[in-house]
Design a protein around this motif. Structure first.
Motif, PDB file in Angstrom:
ATOM      1  N   LEU A 140      35.560  47.307  39.024  1.00 15.00           N
ATOM      2  CA  LEU A 140      36.981  47.542  39.277  1.00 15.00           C
ATOM      3  C   LEU A 140      37.221  48.937  39.838  1.00 15.00           C
ATOM      4  O   LEU A 140      36.469  49.872  39.571  1.00 15.00           O
ATOM      5  N   SER A 141      38.272  49.058  40.630  1.00 14.92           N
ATOM      6  CA  SER A 141      38.697  50.329  41.203  1.00 14.92           C
ATOM      7  C   SER A 141      40.125  50.629  40.767  1.00 14.92           C
ATOM      8  O   SER A 141      40.935  49.707  40.599  1.00 14.92           O
ATOM      9  N   GLU A 142      40.444  51.908  40.606  1.00 18.47           N
ATOM     10  CA  GLU A 142      41.812  52.287  40.248  1.00 18.47           C
ATOM     11  C   GLU A 142      42.726  52.287  41.463  1.00 18.47           C
ATOM     12  O   GLU A 142      43.948  52.320  41.321  1.00 18.47           O
ATOM     13  N   THR A 143      42.144  52.251  42.663  1.00 20.02           N
ATOM     14  CA  THR A 143      42.937  52.218  43.892  1.00 20.02           C
ATOM     15  C   THR A 143      42.829  50.846  44.554  1.00 20.02           C
ATOM     16  O   THR A 143      41.853  50.116  44.351  1.00 20.02           O
ATOM     17  N   GLU A 144      43.809  50.510  45.346  1.00 22.72           N
ATOM     18  CA  GLU A 144      43.868  49.184  45.963  1.00 22.72           C
ATOM     19  C   GLU A 144      42.677  48.949  46.898  1.00 22.72           C
ATOM     20  O   GLU A 144      42.239  49.848  47.619  1.00 22.72           O
ATOM     21  N   ARG A 177      38.190  37.566  43.080  1.00 26.79           N
ATOM     22  CA  ARG A 177      37.508  37.888  44.324  1.00 26.79           C
ATOM     23  C   ARG A 177      37.816  39.327  44.709  1.00 26.79           C
ATOM     24  O   ARG A 177      38.780  39.923  44.203  1.00 26.79           O
ATOM     25  N   ILE A 178      37.004  39.878  45.592  1.00 28.97           N
ATOM     26  CA  ILE A 178      37.204  41.256  46.023  1.00 28.97           C
ATOM     27  C   ILE A 178      38.608  41.424  46.590  1.00 28.97           C
ATOM     28  O   ILE A 178      39.065  40.628  47.412  1.00 28.97           O
ATOM     29  N   GLY A 179      39.304  42.479  46.133  1.00 27.28           N
ATOM     30  CA  GLY A 179      40.668  42.743  46.569  1.00 27.28           C
ATOM     31  C   GLY A 179      41.732  42.246  45.617  1.00 27.28           C
ATOM     32  O   GLY A 179      42.909  42.620  45.753  1.00 27.28           O
ATOM     33  N   ASP A 180      41.352  41.416  44.631  1.00 29.52           N
ATOM     34  CA  ASP A 180      42.329  40.898  43.673  1.00 29.52           C
ATOM     35  C   ASP A 180      42.812  42.009  42.739  1.00 29.52           C
ATOM     36  O   ASP A 180      42.036  42.879  42.328  1.00 29.52           O
ATOM     37  N   ARG A 181      44.092  41.971  42.376  1.00 26.75           N
ATOM     38  CA  ARG A 181      44.665  42.854  41.364  1.00 26.75           C
ATOM     39  C   ARG A 181      44.461  42.214  39.998  1.00 26.75           C
ATOM     40  O   ARG A 181      44.720  41.018  39.819  1.00 26.75           O
ATOM     41  N   VAL A 182      43.943  42.969  39.028  1.00 19.38           N
ATOM     42  CA  VAL A 182      43.727  42.436  37.687  1.00 19.38           C
ATOM     43  C   VAL A 182      44.375  43.358  36.664  1.00 19.38           C
ATOM     44  O   VAL A 182      44.583  44.548  36.911  1.00 19.38           O
ATOM     45  N   GLU A 183      44.702  42.784  35.505  1.00 22.42           N
ATOM     46  CA  GLU A 183      45.281  43.542  34.407  1.00 22.42           C
ATOM     47  C   GLU A 183      44.367  43.493  33.198  1.00 22.42           C
ATOM     48  O   GLU A 183      43.599  42.541  33.016  1.00 22.42           O
ATOM     49  N   VAL A 228      39.668  44.529  42.155  1.00 26.55           N
ATOM     50  CA  VAL A 228      38.250  44.182  42.226  1.00 26.55           C
ATOM     51  C   VAL A 228      37.647  44.851  43.456  1.00 26.55           C
ATOM     52  O   VAL A 228      38.025  44.546  44.586  1.00 26.55           O
ATOM     53  N   GLN A 229      36.714  45.777  43.198  1.00 18.79           N
ATOM     54  CA  GLN A 229      36.088  46.535  44.287  1.00 18.79           C
ATOM     55  C   GLN A 229      34.854  45.837  44.823  1.00 18.79           C
ATOM     56  O   GLN A 229      34.617  45.795  46.039  1.00 18.79           O
ATOM     57  N   SER A 230      34.019  45.269  43.926  1.00 20.26           N
ATOM     58  CA  SER A 230      32.794  44.605  44.352  1.00 20.26           C
ATOM     59  C   SER A 230      32.335  43.640  43.270  1.00 20.26           C
ATOM     60  O   SER A 230      32.795  43.700  42.127  1.00 20.26           O
ATOM     61  N   ILE A 231      31.417  42.755  43.661  1.00 17.65           N
ATOM     62  CA  ILE A 231      30.805  41.786  42.749  1.00 17.65           C
ATOM     63  C   ILE A 231      29.299  42.014  42.768  1.00 17.65           C
ATOM     64  O   ILE A 231      28.693  42.050  43.849  1.00 17.65           O
ATOM     65  N   ASP A 232      28.696  42.171  41.599  1.00  9.87           N
ATOM     66  CA  ASP A 232      27.245  42.371  41.512  1.00  9.87           C
ATOM     67  C   ASP A 232      26.559  41.010  41.605  1.00  9.87           C
ATOM     68  O   ASP A 232      26.233  40.380  40.596  1.00  9.87           O
ATOM     69  N   CYS A 233      26.341  40.572  42.829  1.00 10.07           N
ATOM     70  CA  CYS A 233      25.778  39.236  43.059  1.00 10.07           C
ATOM     71  C   CYS A 233      24.342  39.091  42.544  1.00 10.07           C
ATOM     72  O   CYS A 233      24.007  38.062  41.947  1.00 10.07           O
TER      73      CYS A 233
END
Length: 418
Positions: A405-409, A376-382, A339-344
């Protein structure tokens, strides 16, 4: 003095005297200064700002527009206020939690402003809960429970109550001077011994960056000190919602989880830190670590939850477990990633569209709608993992895709910034 002339003065960047502010506020409360005139003044202030002296003068005038709450016990009187943000339900937890620790919490709260939810709207999701009670009634609740949460009435900072509603629907919320005067007028009217200020920083709050948030924090601290109210600002992250729940009934439910010793860690941690600050300021604890340990015991033992339920009962509410929500719809990840960011803003606008917030002062809030954010930002998702859940009622949720989402950590964001 002529109201139009004062508006012109501020529009052109001039400074108003205390006598001029008093003329405006007294006229606004009596009806001699019309809503549209005060809206124009708010817009002028939004663009031209207030000096620190003007802010202090305006704050005093707004306090003097009503009465101060009487002291009814010999316990220290403390409170917390947040500048607002998505999912910020800390007040619902903090007031009964601090009441368990030997202090009184006479909390005068507000309704939603813009995209951010209001504490009163959340509490009114509880059947029967009364946010409007008399001073005698609130004094009785404070003696018996140690806390109450009410709205500003006709007698407590009435000028702020009316101006607050106008700012919400005229695009004049994000003004440091007006925010300072609004917050401190209510808190000074509550006759407090200490106030902790949660100043939110990021896209889900009103202060978009650390620079503007620091400016607001200094304004609150200096104006509070000048008025004799020790004010402790804490700057916290609001580039993502606080906790999982965003809405009214859904945030009450998450608050109940935290009060029972569970719930999202970030909500619990922030509540403990803010509560600890005022316990130390009033010498009810020796240091932050000692205060947080005492407060954690009150959560984990169930004492804070019992105190919340008692407050709800004394203010007319009926609470038997979690509140009902609207129709549930789940949304899942379309790829693996972090998770890179949340569109608040998208989440906040969706809540308003579904009826969970207001477009105009007269709008009725639907308490059953909300969004449950599972990451939350920074979480790994599948791929296929649930990311968010929407609870709809009368109006459907507009199409949104708030989780980027981002492909990098991606590193998690710190909760407390300063």
């Amino acid at each position: 003095m002529l109201t139009a002339n004062l508006i012109r003065t501020k529009r052109d960047g001039g400074v108003l005297s205390e006598a001029q502010w008093r003329f405006l506020i007294e006229g606004f409360c009596s009806g001699e200064v019309a809503d549209y005139q005060m809206s124009a003044m708010a817009m002028a202030v939004f663009f031209k700002g207030l000096t620190r002296t003007e802010t202090a003068d305006l704050t005093r005038c707004m306090v003097d527009s009503g009465e101060r709450l009487p002291r009814v016990t010999d316990r220290p009187r403390v409170d917390k206020h947040s500048t607002g943000g998505l999912g910020d339900k800390v007040s619902l937890i903090l007031a009964p939690l601090l009441a368990c620790c030997g202090v009184d919490v006479p909390m005068i709260s507000g309704r939603g402003l813009g995209r951010t939810g209001g504490t009163l709207d959340k509490l009114e999701a509880i059947p029967g809960y009364q946010t409007k009670i008399t001073t005698d009634q609130s004094s009785r609740v404070l003696r018996e429970v140690g806390c109450f949460i009410v709205g500003a009435t006709e007698t407590i900072a009435p000028a702020d109550r009316r101006l607050y509603g106008l700012r919400d629907v005229t695009g004049t919320v994000e003004s440091i001077g007006l925010i300072t005067a609004s917050i401190l007028s209510k808190k000074l009217a509550a006759s407090l011994d200490a106030l902790v200020m949660d100043v939110k920083v990021g896209s889900a709050g009103f202060m978009p960056n650390l620079e503007s948030a620091s400016e607001l924090a200094e304004s609150l601290k200096e104006v509070g000190a000048e008025a004799g109210l020790p004010t402790i600002p804490v700057l916290t992250d609001m580039d993502q919602p606080l906790g999982r729940a965003i809405g009214n009934a859904i945030e009450v439910n998450e608050s109940l989880d935290v009060l029972a010793g569970g719930g999202p860690k970030e909500v619990r941690d922030l509540t403990l830190r803010l509560s600890a600050e005022v316990l130390v300021e009033t010498r009810m604890a020796t240091d932050i670590a000692n205060a947080e340990a005492t407060l954690a015991d009150a959560l984990d033992s169930g004492g804070a939850k019992e105190r919340f339920e008692k407050m709800v009962h004394e203010q007319g509410g009926t609470l038997s477990g979690h509140l009902p929500l609207g129709e549930q719809k789940d949304y899942v990840a379309y790829q693996d990633g972090w998770v890179q960011s949340i569109d608040c803003p998208a989440i906040g606008d969706a809540i308003i569209t579904m009826g969970g917030g207001r477009r105009t002062v007269a709008d009725v809030v639907d308490p059953c709608v909300g969004i449950d954010l599972h990451v939350r930002i920074g979480d790994r998702v599948e791929r296929g993992q649930p990311l968010w859940t929407v609870y709809e009622s009368q109006t459907k949720c507009p199409p949104i895709d708030p989780v980027v989402l981002s492909e990098t950590e991606v590193s998690p964001r710190p909760l407390i910034l300063e």
